[in-house]
Design a protein around this motif. Structure first.
Motif, PDB file in Angstrom:
ATOM      1  N   ARG A 141     -36.054 -57.897 -40.600  1.00 49.26           N
ATOM      2  CA  ARG A 141     -36.302 -56.787 -39.698  1.00 49.26           C
ATOM      3  C   ARG A 141     -37.730 -56.856 -39.172  1.00 49.26           C
ATOM      4  N   ASP A 142     -37.888 -56.284 -37.994  1.00 51.39           N
ATOM      5  CA  ASP A 142     -39.192 -56.310 -37.341  1.00 51.39           C
ATOM      6  C   ASP A 142     -40.031 -55.157 -37.881  1.00 51.39           C
ATOM      7  N   GLU A 143     -40.255 -55.182 -39.166  1.00 54.28           N
ATOM      8  CA  GLU A 143     -40.975 -54.089 -39.809  1.00 54.28           C
ATOM      9  C   GLU A 143     -41.590 -54.639 -41.090  1.00 54.28           C
ATOM     10  N   SER A 144     -42.807 -54.233 -41.380  1.00 59.45           N
ATOM     11  CA  SER A 144     -43.477 -54.760 -42.567  1.00 59.45           C
ATOM     12  C   SER A 144     -42.694 -54.401 -43.828  1.00 59.45           C
ATOM     13  N   PRO A 145     -42.546 -55.349 -44.764  1.00 53.62           N
ATOM     14  CA  PRO A 145     -41.844 -55.015 -46.011  1.00 53.62           C
ATOM     15  C   PRO A 145     -42.555 -53.922 -46.816  1.00 53.62           C
ATOM     16  N   SER A 146     -43.810 -53.623 -46.479  1.00 57.61           N
ATOM     17  CA  SER A 146     -44.490 -52.542 -47.200  1.00 57.61           C
ATOM     18  C   SER A 146     -44.343 -51.212 -46.454  1.00 57.61           C
ATOM     19  N   SER A 147     -43.484 -51.176 -45.438  1.00 53.94           N
ATOM     20  CA  SER A 147     -43.276 -49.950 -44.667  1.00 53.94           C
ATOM     21  C   SER A 147     -42.756 -48.828 -45.575  1.00 53.94           C
ATOM     22  N   ALA A 168     -42.013 -40.995 -40.906  1.00 52.54           N
ATOM     23  CA  ALA A 168     -43.105 -41.801 -41.452  1.00 52.54           C
ATOM     24  C   ALA A 168     -43.807 -42.570 -40.336  1.00 52.54           C
ATOM     25  N   GLY A 169     -43.697 -42.095 -39.117  1.00 54.16           N
ATOM     26  CA  GLY A 169     -44.362 -42.790 -38.002  1.00 54.16           C
ATOM     27  C   GLY A 169     -43.360 -43.595 -37.205  1.00 54.16           C
ATOM     28  N   ALA A 170     -42.791 -42.975 -36.173  1.00 49.52           N
ATOM     29  CA  ALA A 170     -41.740 -43.635 -35.394  1.00 49.52           C
ATOM     30  C   ALA A 170     -42.307 -44.804 -34.605  1.00 49.52           C
ATOM     31  N   TRP A 178     -33.727 -45.793 -43.390  1.00 47.18           N
ATOM     32  CA  TRP A 178     -34.410 -45.593 -44.663  1.00 47.18           C
ATOM     33  C   TRP A 178     -33.611 -46.380 -45.704  1.00 47.18           C
ATOM     34  N   VAL A 179     -34.292 -47.272 -46.424  1.00 46.47           N
ATOM     35  CA  VAL A 179     -33.608 -48.090 -47.431  1.00 46.47           C
ATOM     36  C   VAL A 179     -33.983 -47.535 -48.804  1.00 46.47           C
TER      37      VAL A 179
END
Lengths: 245, 268
Positions: A141-147, A168-170, A178-179
């Motif tokens: 996914r185009d999102e940091s794993p620490s998101s 959490a900041g769109a 949300w995982v």
């Protein structure tokens, strides 16, 4: 049971009151979600416990066997204690991070007064998915794993992915995945379904749909996007809607 | 294997597309909890994106200091830079007339439409010893304000935040902070007296920062209101228009300056 309440949908983002409605939901805090009905933690999975036990138990057993003198006993005990503390670093976050299923929404995060809330009106019962090997989901996914959207602890292998309001900041849309790491994602899905139905939303069958749409995150490039984004104007799929690709 | 193009990677959108409205909604949803930094742009980038010849919504100190020929070069260079960064792409429509349409990042276009689609604007000009800069605030839906700070070299920084957060940030920007004394001044002067520089205003004239606030209602030029905030080592002063055409100067605490900003932005 007939559903009394409507989900948030944005058929026309130009409508003047849409921003007000989305902002009103985004401003909701923990108190607006009502009483906590069930709490889940991203507790380590069986395999993680086995690995930790395989590392620590022999050390503990060795430390406990008769040592030639007290000095060696002290050294062995110290090494075992350091190893146990190191292992605890991976387990302790699971102790504090909690997914709280409340009367009117989810409250996620470490603190009771967490700002990460997902009101039921924004949680699409069609966009739910049990995820196996959940820590790998961040690779695709185009999102940091620490998101903050990944609430899987450090050693959890399974999760329930739900799509709801991004508090959490769109980034690209007011909605996000949300995982939620947990040993029993099915139970979490059932708790969410029960709470949503009790609150008047058409969510009967959410848990079954999450199971049916289960996905295994892989190390390599997946054939399809495991968690397809919901754009601001995408409608709610609902329990009976088309399955996720 | 086909290499992706810039448009594939960055998902550029046309100015009137639905994606831009979605992006605006997303930015507003993200800004309700905490101020959202929307990035920095130069004078010439903003003029280029807005289209030259339009009514500028904020000062462009560097761009407007250039000659017409220099402005044309600066605009071209700015848009070339944005294109190279993948934020902008012009597509010719008619080779003969040079007409073109453009596509840009939805976030950038959302920012531009936030500047245009507003009912209320507050313009603050801050003058110090040697330089002048500005803060332009645009009211948005859901109690949010887009804050555009323009520095003296023409760099524009954008933040989307609530009225309260904007009021606090601009109180600090006005130079009002907790350690300043509260001067004892409360005078009502008419415009001629103010222009003459009377003795009573001596402490105000010694201030190192002077901020002029102008509140505007879009489409209603009669509703313009002006006031001033002055700060220096001697403390803060607030000047407001009095009924009958006079101006009231009062010594102010930083809390009074904050209340003045809150009032200007309609924060409760």
């Amino acid at each position: 049971m007939n559903a009394r309440r409507r989900f948030l949908e944005v058929p026309d983002p130009r409508a003047r009151d849409v921003v007000d409605e989305v902002a009103r939901l985004a401003r909701q805090d923990r108190r607006a979600q009502g009483a906590v009905l069930a709490t889940f933690r991203p507790w380590p999975g069986n395999l993680s416990w086995l690995v930790l036990a395989a590392l620590l138990l022999p050390m503990a057993a060795y430390a406990a066997t008769a040592a030639p003198d007290w000095e060696e006993l002290l050294v062995r005990a110290t090494i075992t204690a350091i190893a146990a503390c190191s292992a605890a670093v991976f387990v302790v976050p699971s102790l504090f991070d909690r997914h709280r299923v409340c009367e009117h929404g989810l409250v996620l995060g470490f603190r009771g007064r967490s700002r990460y809330v997902v009101p039921w009106s924004t949680l699409d019962p069609g966009r739910v998915r049990v995820v196996h090997r959940a820590p790998l989901i961040g690779r695709h996914r185009d999102e940091s794993p620490s998101s903050p959207h990944y609430r899987t602890g450090l050693l959890t292998t399974r999760a329930l992915a739900v799509n709801g309001l991004d508090t959490a900041g769109a980034h690209r849309s007011p909605f996000t995945w949300w995982v939620l790491g947990t040993r029993r994602p099915q139970r979490l899905a059932e708790a969410i379904e029960a709470a949503m139905v009790a609150d008047g939303y058409a969510a009967q069958g959410l848990a079954e749909r999450a199971r049916r749409q289960a996905v295994v995150a892989r190390w390599g490039r997946p054939a399809r996007e495991p968690l397809p984004e919901r754009a601001a104007t995408d409608p709610v799929l609902g329990v009976d809607g088309p399955p996720l690709p | 294997m086909t290499a992706p193009t810039v448009a594939d990677v960055f998902d550029l959108a046309g100015p009137a597309s639905r994606t831009v409205v979605e992006a605006r909604l997303t930015l507003c949803a993200a800004a309700v909890d905490a101020p959202l930094d929307l990035g920095s742009y130069t004078d010439e980038e903003l003029v280029g994106l807005d289209g030259p010849g339009g009514t500028p919504s904020a000062p462009s100190p560097w761009y407007s200091s250039l000659s017409e020929a220099e402005q044309r070069t600066a605009l071209t260079a700015a848009l070339r830079g944005l294109t190279a960064r993948g934020a902008y792409r012009a597509e010719p429509v008619d080779e003969a007339t040079g007409a073109f349409v453009f596509r840009a990042l939805p976030d950038v276009l959302a920012l531009l439409t936030m500047r245009r689609h507003t009912d209320r604007v507050v313009v603050a000009e801050r003058r110090g010893a040697a330089r002048c800069d500005w803060a332009v605030l645009y009211q948005q839906r859901a109690g949010l304000w887009l804050v555009e700070r323009v520095d003296h070299v023409g760099v524009h920084e954008f933040v989307l935040c609530t009225a309260e957060e904007a009021a606090r940030a601009l109180t600090a920007w006005s130079g009002a902070h907790g350690e300043l004394p509260v001067p004892e001044l409360d005078v009502l002067l008419d415009r001629e007296q103010v222009a003459a520089g009377p003795q009573e205003l001596e402490p105000v004239h010694r201030c190192t920062l002077a901020v002029t606030l102008t509140r505007l209602r879009v489409g209603d030029p009669g509703a313009e209101e002006s006031s001033g905030v002055f700060t220096g080592p001697g403390g803060c002063f607030v000047s407001t228009a009095a009924p009958g055409g006079g101006v009231v100067y009062r010594g102010a605490s930083p809390e009074t300056v904050l209340a003045h900003w809150r009032d200007a932005l309609g924060a409760s």
